[in-house]
Design a protein around this motif. Structure first.
Motif, PDB file in Angstrom:
ATOM      1  N   THR A 377       7.787 -10.165   8.205  1.00  0.00           N
ATOM      2  CA  THR A 377       8.701 -10.592   9.258  1.00  0.00           C
ATOM      3  C   THR A 377      10.110 -10.112   8.947  1.00  0.00           C
ATOM      4  O   THR A 377      10.559 -10.183   7.802  1.00  0.00           O
ATOM      5  N   THR A 378      10.792  -9.584   9.949  1.00  0.00           N
ATOM      6  CA  THR A 378      12.215  -9.264   9.843  1.00  0.00           C
ATOM      7  C   THR A 378      12.950 -10.009  10.949  1.00  0.00           C
ATOM      8  O   THR A 378      12.371 -10.323  11.992  1.00  0.00           O
ATOM      9  N   HIS A 392       9.413  -4.020  23.219  1.00  0.00           N
ATOM     10  CA  HIS A 392       8.618  -3.058  23.985  1.00  0.00           C
ATOM     11  C   HIS A 392       7.652  -2.297  23.085  1.00  0.00           C
ATOM     12  O   HIS A 392       6.466  -2.144  23.414  1.00  0.00           O
ATOM     13  N   ILE A 393       8.122  -1.800  21.942  1.00  0.00           N
ATOM     14  CA  ILE A 393       7.227  -1.050  21.057  1.00  0.00           C
ATOM     15  C   ILE A 393       6.179  -1.969  20.436  1.00  0.00           C
ATOM     16  O   ILE A 393       5.043  -1.558  20.184  1.00  0.00           O
ATOM     17  N   ALA A 394       6.540  -3.236  20.232  1.00  0.00           N
ATOM     18  CA  ALA A 394       5.550  -4.197  19.723  1.00  0.00           C
ATOM     19  C   ALA A 394       4.442  -4.406  20.747  1.00  0.00           C
ATOM     20  O   ALA A 394       3.248  -4.448  20.398  1.00  0.00           O
ATOM     21  N   ASP A 395       4.815  -4.514  22.016  1.00  0.00           N
ATOM     22  CA  ASP A 395       3.809  -4.687  23.065  1.00  0.00           C
ATOM     23  C   ASP A 395       2.912  -3.460  23.190  1.00  0.00           C
ATOM     24  O   ASP A 395       1.698  -3.576  23.411  1.00  0.00           O
ATOM     25  N   LEU A 396       3.504  -2.261  23.057  1.00  0.00           N
ATOM     26  CA  LEU A 396       2.734  -1.027  23.200  1.00  0.00           C
ATOM     27  C   LEU A 396       1.661  -0.894  22.124  1.00  0.00           C
ATOM     28  O   LEU A 396       0.577  -0.350  22.372  1.00  0.00           O
ATOM     29  N   THR A 397       1.935  -1.362  20.927  1.00  0.00           N
ATOM     30  CA  THR A 397       1.012  -1.157  19.801  1.00  0.00           C
ATOM     31  C   THR A 397       0.157  -2.383  19.500  1.00  0.00           C
ATOM     32  O   THR A 397      -0.680  -2.329  18.591  1.00  0.00           O
ATOM     33  N   THR A 448       9.248  -3.273   9.496  1.00  0.00           N
ATOM     34  CA  THR A 448       8.319  -4.408   9.463  1.00  0.00           C
ATOM     35  C   THR A 448       6.896  -3.924   9.263  1.00  0.00           C
ATOM     36  O   THR A 448       6.143  -4.479   8.455  1.00  0.00           O
ATOM     37  N   MET A 449       6.515  -2.867   9.973  1.00  0.00           N
ATOM     38  CA  MET A 449       5.177  -2.289   9.817  1.00  0.00           C
ATOM     39  C   MET A 449       4.992  -1.726   8.412  1.00  0.00           C
ATOM     40  O   MET A 449       3.948  -1.895   7.773  1.00  0.00           O
ATOM     41  N   PHE A 450       6.024  -1.034   7.922  1.00  0.00           N
ATOM     42  CA  PHE A 450       5.990  -0.449   6.578  1.00  0.00           C
ATOM     43  C   PHE A 450       5.658  -1.516   5.537  1.00  0.00           C
ATOM     44  O   PHE A 450       4.795  -1.328   4.673  1.00  0.00           O
ATOM     45  N   ASN A 451       6.332  -2.644   5.605  1.00  0.00           N
ATOM     46  CA  ASN A 451       6.120  -3.689   4.610  1.00  0.00           C
ATOM     47  C   ASN A 451       4.794  -4.415   4.794  1.00  0.00           C
ATOM     48  O   ASN A 451       4.147  -4.806   3.809  1.00  0.00           O
ATOM     49  N   ALA A 452       4.356  -4.599   6.048  1.00  0.00           N
ATOM     50  CA  ALA A 452       3.040  -5.206   6.264  1.00  0.00           C
ATOM     51  C   ALA A 452       1.957  -4.326   5.644  1.00  0.00           C
ATOM     52  O   ALA A 452       1.028  -4.817   4.983  1.00  0.00           O
ATOM     53  N   ALA A 453       2.067  -3.001   5.839  1.00  0.00           N
ATOM     54  CA  ALA A 453       1.100  -2.076   5.248  1.00  0.00           C
ATOM     55  C   ALA A 453       1.237  -2.024   3.731  1.00  0.00           C
ATOM     56  O   ALA A 453       0.248  -1.870   3.007  1.00  0.00           O
ATOM     57  N   PHE A 454       2.472  -2.141   3.232  1.00  0.00           N
ATOM     58  CA  PHE A 454       2.727  -2.163   1.787  1.00  0.00           C
ATOM     59  C   PHE A 454       1.917  -3.279   1.130  1.00  0.00           C
ATOM     60  O   PHE A 454       1.212  -3.071   0.136  1.00  0.00           O
ATOM     61  N   PHE A 455       2.011  -4.489   1.684  1.00  0.00           N
ATOM     62  CA  PHE A 455       1.332  -5.633   1.083  1.00  0.00           C
ATOM     63  C   PHE A 455      -0.157  -5.694   1.429  1.00  0.00           C
ATOM     64  O   PHE A 455      -0.919  -6.366   0.752  1.00  0.00           O
ATOM     65  N   ALA A 456      -0.569  -4.963   2.471  1.00  0.00           N
ATOM     66  CA  ALA A 456      -1.995  -4.895   2.818  1.00  0.00           C
ATOM     67  C   ALA A 456      -2.714  -3.820   2.020  1.00  0.00           C
ATOM     68  O   ALA A 456      -3.915  -3.639   2.154  1.00  0.00           O
ATOM     69  N   GLY A 457      -1.987  -3.062   1.211  1.00  0.00           N
ATOM     70  CA  GLY A 457      -2.615  -2.065   0.350  1.00  0.00           C
ATOM     71  C   GLY A 457      -2.954  -0.770   1.036  1.00  0.00           C
ATOM     72  O   GLY A 457      -3.696   0.043   0.495  1.00  0.00           O
ATOM     73  N   ILE A 511       4.806  -8.466  12.084  1.00  0.00           N
ATOM     74  CA  ILE A 511       3.637  -7.590  12.252  1.00  0.00           C
ATOM     75  C   ILE A 511       2.581  -8.041  11.261  1.00  0.00           C
ATOM     76  O   ILE A 511       2.824  -8.077  10.046  1.00  0.00           O
ATOM     77  N   SER A 512       1.429  -8.397  11.805  1.00  0.00           N
ATOM     78  CA  SER A 512       0.308  -8.858  10.985  1.00  0.00           C
ATOM     79  C   SER A 512      -0.839  -7.864  11.096  1.00  0.00           C
ATOM     80  O   SER A 512      -1.081  -7.294  12.167  1.00  0.00           O
ATOM     81  N   LEU A 513      -1.530  -7.651  10.006  1.00  0.00           N
ATOM     82  CA  LEU A 513      -2.669  -6.741   9.946  1.00  0.00           C
ATOM     83  C   LEU A 513      -3.916  -7.540   9.610  1.00  0.00           C
ATOM     84  O   LEU A 513      -3.915  -8.345   8.670  1.00  0.00           O
ATOM     85  N   TYR A 514      -4.992  -7.312  10.369  1.00  0.00           N
ATOM     86  CA  TYR A 514      -6.244  -8.048  10.182  1.00  0.00           C
ATOM     87  C   TYR A 514      -7.365  -7.069   9.861  1.00  0.00           C
ATOM     88  O   TYR A 514      -7.456  -5.982  10.428  1.00  0.00           O
ATOM     89  N   SER A 515      -8.240  -7.483   8.934  1.00  0.00           N
ATOM     90  CA  SER A 515      -9.374  -6.660   8.538  1.00  0.00           C
ATOM     91  C   SER A 515     -10.285  -7.532   7.680  1.00  0.00           C
ATOM     92  O   SER A 515     -10.325  -8.758   7.860  1.00  0.00           O
ATOM     93  N   THR A 516     -10.986  -6.932   6.724  1.00  0.00           N
ATOM     94  CA  THR A 516     -11.674  -7.645   5.655  1.00  0.00           C
ATOM     95  C   THR A 516     -10.951  -7.328   4.358  1.00  0.00           C
ATOM     96  O   THR A 516     -10.655  -6.163   4.086  1.00  0.00           O
ATOM     97  N   LYS A 517     -10.635  -8.337   3.580  1.00  0.00           N
ATOM     98  CA  LYS A 517      -9.851  -8.118   2.361  1.00  0.00           C
ATOM     99  C   LYS A 517     -10.567  -7.146   1.433  1.00  0.00           C
ATOM    100  O   LYS A 517     -11.732  -7.317   1.090  1.00  0.00           O
ATOM    101  N   TYR A 518      -9.811  -6.121   1.051  1.00  0.00           N
ATOM    102  CA  TYR A 518     -10.370  -5.034   0.249  1.00  0.00           C
ATOM    103  C   TYR A 518      -9.422  -4.632  -0.873  1.00  0.00           C
ATOM    104  O   TYR A 518      -9.824  -4.292  -1.968  1.00  0.00           O
ATOM    105  N   VAL A 519      -8.111  -4.680  -0.570  1.00  0.00           N
ATOM    106  CA  VAL A 519      -7.098  -4.331  -1.548  1.00  0.00           C
ATOM    107  C   VAL A 519      -5.815  -5.066  -1.164  1.00  0.00           C
ATOM    108  O   VAL A 519      -5.557  -5.311   0.011  1.00  0.00           O
TER     109      VAL A 519
END
Length: 672
Positions: A377-378, A392-397, A448-457, A511-519
């Motif tokens: 979160t920022t 707007h870009i949040a809605d698009l993606t 925000t996306m950069f850091n969400a991906a950073f911590f999601a591995g 920005i939250s990322l959802y999947s199955t925990k892997y890394v």
């Protein structure tokens, strides 16, 4: 007496000797015939055995385009034909003509190898024909080479287009006469012939010239008159028919819905076309379908892809796909043409066209998207214009799914930020200078996306930091965006899909990322290198996989000392604030104002791809009037990984090379 006795003996013995000689000769021929037959039988038997041994393979010493293909099976032959076809497509073909020619490729002329015909021919050598032919082929395979010509096809339409594109200075295209719609019927607008290189000559010449292999043939041609497809006289014959076909309204019906195409509408749809070598009247397909849709109004339903959504309780569910039914079926224009030709008095029944969704429910539910793997979160001030761009870009993606092994490019997916695409002008940084441009603020989305991906591995394939540090972002761990570069590209290095789910308030973006925990990823040591007055900040990331493996990588950021100042303290053009050369970096103490939730991810770094991209960015604070006196320090605390240990994933995690660099792809959903 004696003489008569001798004569009689001679007369008696001669037939006996003749019969003996005849018997001897017969024996010789019999033996020879038996021997020859035996040889033939043996050769037939050997040829049969050889043919069986080569069943599904090419006979020995069979060559194509200088290559000996003897012994190849179908799979090997297919690979060879791929290469051969590629050679013909890339070969240079010279077109020599008066007043200058040009060179094109085989692909430009639609040159292709007739693969199936050539395959059948090659595999038939030694296997077809009678016994004599098979024996001859068998013996010949030991003493010589059987050369097979390459059957070639050319595309006449492609040739005409290539000639038009490459002979532009001297070519004049023919213009066909036209039917002109008038209030009371039709008139004819005359055409004119053209001049240039005839495609018919190339169509006839090219297959023969390339038989020796893709060696770059040269075709000598003249420039000639290029005829129209049909004349005004041909068209005059059809005027009366056109008036007859369009004299009455045509009723169309789809299901329970019907409409009328009036004569005035029908006249606009009629056009001359070449059908089986003759000029005939038909409906313009594109115009006719548009007229039908407009006349019937809204009918049917568009297809809907299956998608994932995150519920209020944090669970992920799938919204099922929906098959579409739209107007109209592919044969609709044929049906309308037939109805006009027959003067149909009853409604013309048309059918809806079925369109399958691109992403099926089955596919979306097998990606293993079930839990939160990373979030960040920022914060921002409410009510600013830049916030509209962020939302707007949040809605698009929102809802994008990155498939396993796929790379998501923000620029490729969102496109250029323009007013037409729904973006507003706001503050940006361009080459270290504050200014305004469309899309200002979307770098907050990138960070925000950069850091969400950073911590999601996940792998950070391509990114670039702001040229000036902005205090609301983690020091040394942020990203900017511009178009076409810098870009933010994230690679899904897991065996599961990754769902992007941005949410926002008037004061923050998450920005939250959802999947199955892997890394998962966590922040390690941070170091700073001074480069004159600029700084390069390195932040280590520790990635921990569910099988216990760990990998370490790092991300980087480059910061100038202040707006309008380069690394040597020299002022840059266009600055809104010009601090003295001795100015150091901005004094605002770096603090992680982003409120990270701590779900982990990994990241890898990549330097800016071009000097032109350095310092560009769609995000900035308003200019400051004075540079701060103290330089920023790395934040003391960093988000921590989740306390709970991830459960082992299934399937077994594939090996990871630890690097984040992967080839970028177009906008990726991974679901096609």
């Amino acid at each position: 007496m004696t003489s008569s006795i001798i004569d009689r003996r001679t007369n008696i013995e001669s037939p006996v000797r003749a019969r003996a000689l005849t018997r001897d000769t017969s024996r010789v021929w019999t033996v020879a015939s038996i021997a020859a037959g035996s040889v033939l039988i043996l050769l037939s038997f050997a040829a049969l055995i050889d043919a069986r041994a080569h069943r599904g393979r090419i006979q020995r010493n069979v060559a194509v385009a200088g290559a000996n293909l003897g012994g190849m099976n179908r799979v090997e032959l297919a690979t060879f034909l791929d290469t051969l076809d590629g050679r013909y497509r890339t070969m240079a073909v010279g077109i020599a003509a008066p007043e200058g020619g040009f060179s094109v490729t085989g692909a430009d002329l639609g040159v292709t190898v007739q693969r199936q015909k050539l395959t059948n021919h090659l595999l038939a050598v030694g296997h077809d024909g009678g016994a004599t032919k098979r024996i001859g082929s068998y013996l010949g395979s030991f003493f010589g080479t059987t050369r097979i010509e390459v059957p070639i096809s050319v595309d006449a339409t492609r040739i005409d287009a290539t000639l038009a594109a490459n002979d532009t200075d001297r070519r004049v295209e023919p213009v066909d006469p036209e039917l002109i719609v008038q209030d009371d019927g039709f008139a004819i607008r005359p055409g004119r012939p053209g001049s240039g290189i005839s495609g018919d000559v190339i169509v006839a010449s090219l297959p023969l010239l390339v038989q020796q292999g893709p060696v770059g043939p040269v075709i000598a041609v003249d420039r000639v008159a290029l005829p129209q497809r049909y004349s005004s006289d041909d068209l005059r014959v059809l005027v009366a028919e056109a008036e007859r076909l369009t004299s009455n309204a045509l009723e169309i019906r789809v299901g329970e819905k019907s409409a009328l195409l009036q004569p005035k509408q029908l006249r606009k749809l009629v056009q001359p076309s070449i059908v089986e070598g003759r000029v005939r009247l038909t409906l313009d397909e594109e115009k006719a379908l548009k007229a039908v849709v407009k006349a019937l109004g809204k009918i049917g339903e568009s297809p809907r892809d299956a998608r994932l959504q995150v519920n209020n309780d944090g669970t992920v569910t799938a919204v099922p796909a929906q098959v579409g039914q739209v107007c109209c079926d592919a044969d609709s224009v044929d049906v309308l043409n037939a109805a006009l030709a027959s003067g149909a008095a009853t409604p013309v029944e048309l059918r809806l066209k079925t369109i399958q969704p691109k992403v099926t429910t089955e596919r979306i539910t097998t990606l293993g998207v079930k839990e939160l793997i990373g979030t960040f979160t920022t914060k921002h001030k409410p009510g600013e214009v830049r916030v509209k761009n962020i939302h707007h870009i949040a809605d698009l993606t929102k809802g994008v799914v990155i498939g396993p092994g796929e790379t998501f490019s923000v620029n490729a997916f969102v496109g250029q930020r323009t007013e037409a695409n729904g973006f507003y002008k706001a503050h940006v940084i361009e080459d270290g200078v504050y200014t305004e441009n469309f899309g200002g603020g979307i770098s907050q989305y990138a960070t925000t996306m950069f850091n969400a991906a950073f911590f999601a591995g996940l792998d950070l394939v391509e990114y670039q930091s702001h040229s000036l540090y902005i205090s609301r972002y983690p020091y040394g761990r942020e990203a900017t965006l511009s178009f076409p570069a810098p870009d933010l590209k994230i690679r899904n290095n897991t065996p599961y899909g990754v769902l992007l789910w941005p949410t926002y308030t008037d004061r923050s973006l998450t920005i939250s990322l959802y999947s199955t925990k892997y890394v998962t990823g966590e922040v390690g040591e941070q170091t700073i290198e001074k480069r004159n007055l600029c700084k390069r900040v390195y932040t280590t990331r520790i990635r921990t996989y569910v099988d216990g493996r760990t990998k370490t990588d790092r991300v980087s950021a480059n910061y100038r000392p202040a707006e309008g100042v380069d690394c040597k303290g020299n002022p840059t053009a266009g600055a809104t604030t010009l601090p003295p050369k001795t100015t150091t970096a901005r004094s605002t103490k770096p603090a992680d104002s982003s409120g990270s939730s701590g779900d982990n991810s990994t990241s890898d770094t990549k330097k800016p791809t071009s000097r032109a991209a350095v310092g560009a960015g769609d995000d900035a604070d308003p200019p400051v009037t004075k540079p701060p006196k103290t330089e920023p320090k790395p934040p003391k605390t960093e988000p921590k990984p989740p306390k709970t240990e991830p459960k082992p994933a299934d399937p077994t995690p594939p090996p990871d090379d630890g690097g984040g660099v992967a080839p970028a792809k177009p906008p990726v959903t991974g679901l096609g």
